[in-house]
Design a protein around this motif. Structure first.
Motif, mmCIF file in Angstrom:
data_model
loop_
_atom_site.group_PDB
_atom_site.id
_atom_site.type_symbol
_atom_site.label_atom_id
_atom_site.label_comp_id
_atom_site.label_asym_id
_atom_site.label_seq_id
_atom_site.Cartn_x
_atom_site.Cartn_y
_atom_site.Cartn_z
ATOM 1 N N ASP A 47 0.684 -1.179 0.127
ATOM 2 C CA ASP A 47 0.090 0.006 -0.108
ATOM 3 C C ASP A 47 0.992 1.128 0.065
ATOM 4 N N LYS A 48 0.538 2.419 -0.909
ATOM 5 C CA LYS A 48 1.238 3.610 -0.801
ATOM 6 C C LYS A 48 1.297 4.205 0.443
ATOM 7 N N LYS A 49 0.233 4.276 1.320
ATOM 8 C CA LYS A 49 0.669 4.945 2.660
ATOM 9 C C LYS A 49 1.590 4.383 3.403
ATOM 10 N N ILE A 50 1.391 2.984 3.443
ATOM 11 C CA ILE A 50 2.557 2.199 4.386
ATOM 12 C C ILE A 50 3.826 2.501 3.808
ATOM 13 N N ARG A 51 3.955 2.514 2.520
ATOM 14 C CA ARG A 51 5.572 2.999 1.902
ATOM 15 C C ARG A 51 5.769 4.281 2.135
ATOM 16 N N LEU A 52 4.714 5.179 2.344
ATOM 17 C CA LEU A 52 5.165 6.752 2.736
ATOM 18 C C LEU A 52 5.545 6.679 4.170
ATOM 19 N N ASP A 70 2.491 8.527 -7.027
ATOM 20 C CA ASP A 70 2.641 7.484 -8.099
ATOM 21 C C ASP A 70 3.619 7.713 -9.300
ATOM 22 N N THR A 71 3.116 9.048 -9.936
ATOM 23 C CA THR A 71 3.808 9.098 -10.954
ATOM 24 C C THR A 71 5.399 9.460 -10.804
ATOM 25 N N LYS A 77 8.634 7.271 -12.477
ATOM 26 C CA LYS A 77 9.569 7.722 -12.979
ATOM 27 C C LYS A 77 10.908 7.342 -12.261
ATOM 28 N N ALA A 78 10.998 7.030 -10.918
ATOM 29 C CA ALA A 78 12.252 6.897 -10.180
ATOM 30 C C ALA A 78 12.651 5.365 -10.605
#
Length: 117
Positions: free
Chosen positions: A2-7, A109-110, A114-115
């Motif tokens: 999940d994105k929030k967990i990664r953040l 996400d974008t 790119k990274a």
């Protein structure tokens, strides 16, 4: 994942590194005190690895920080832009707040895609 967990993971590692650097400790010093390798500490600080609760406690104690300092979501309060956003968001409707969140998620996400290239 999940994105929030990664953040949050990234924020945790950054908070840990910031607390260490604020006290002018080298990675090797903290790793030795916490009884982990400097390489493992580097991986935690970069968000590539997650410490167990035991290691987390040892790291916080080794740095001499509070758990709030390490685990609280870090926002650069000195930034005029962040300060203005924090004042304006509560004035938005719940629908608009959800749209803002979706926009920020899409931007991250974008940036992440790119990274990865």
């Amino acid at each position: 994942m999940d994105k929030k967990i990664r953040l949050m993971d990234f924020s945790f590692g950054t908070s840990l590194r910031n607390a260490r650097e604020k006290r002018n400790y080298k990675r090797e010093q903290i790793a030795e005190r916490a009884e982990i390798s400097p390489r493992f500490l580097a991986a935690i600080e970069s968000g590539r690895r997650k410490p167990s609760l035991d290691v987390l406690i040892r790291l916080v104690n080794a740095i001499g920080a509070s758990f709030d300092e390490i685990l609280a979501l870090q926002v650069n309060a000195d930034s005029e832009i962040v300060d203005r956003i924090m004042r304006l968001v509560p004035q938005c409707s719940q629908r608009d707040q959800k749209l803002l969140l979706a926009l920020v998620d899409k931007m991250l996400d974008t940036k992440e895609k790119k990274a990865d290239k």
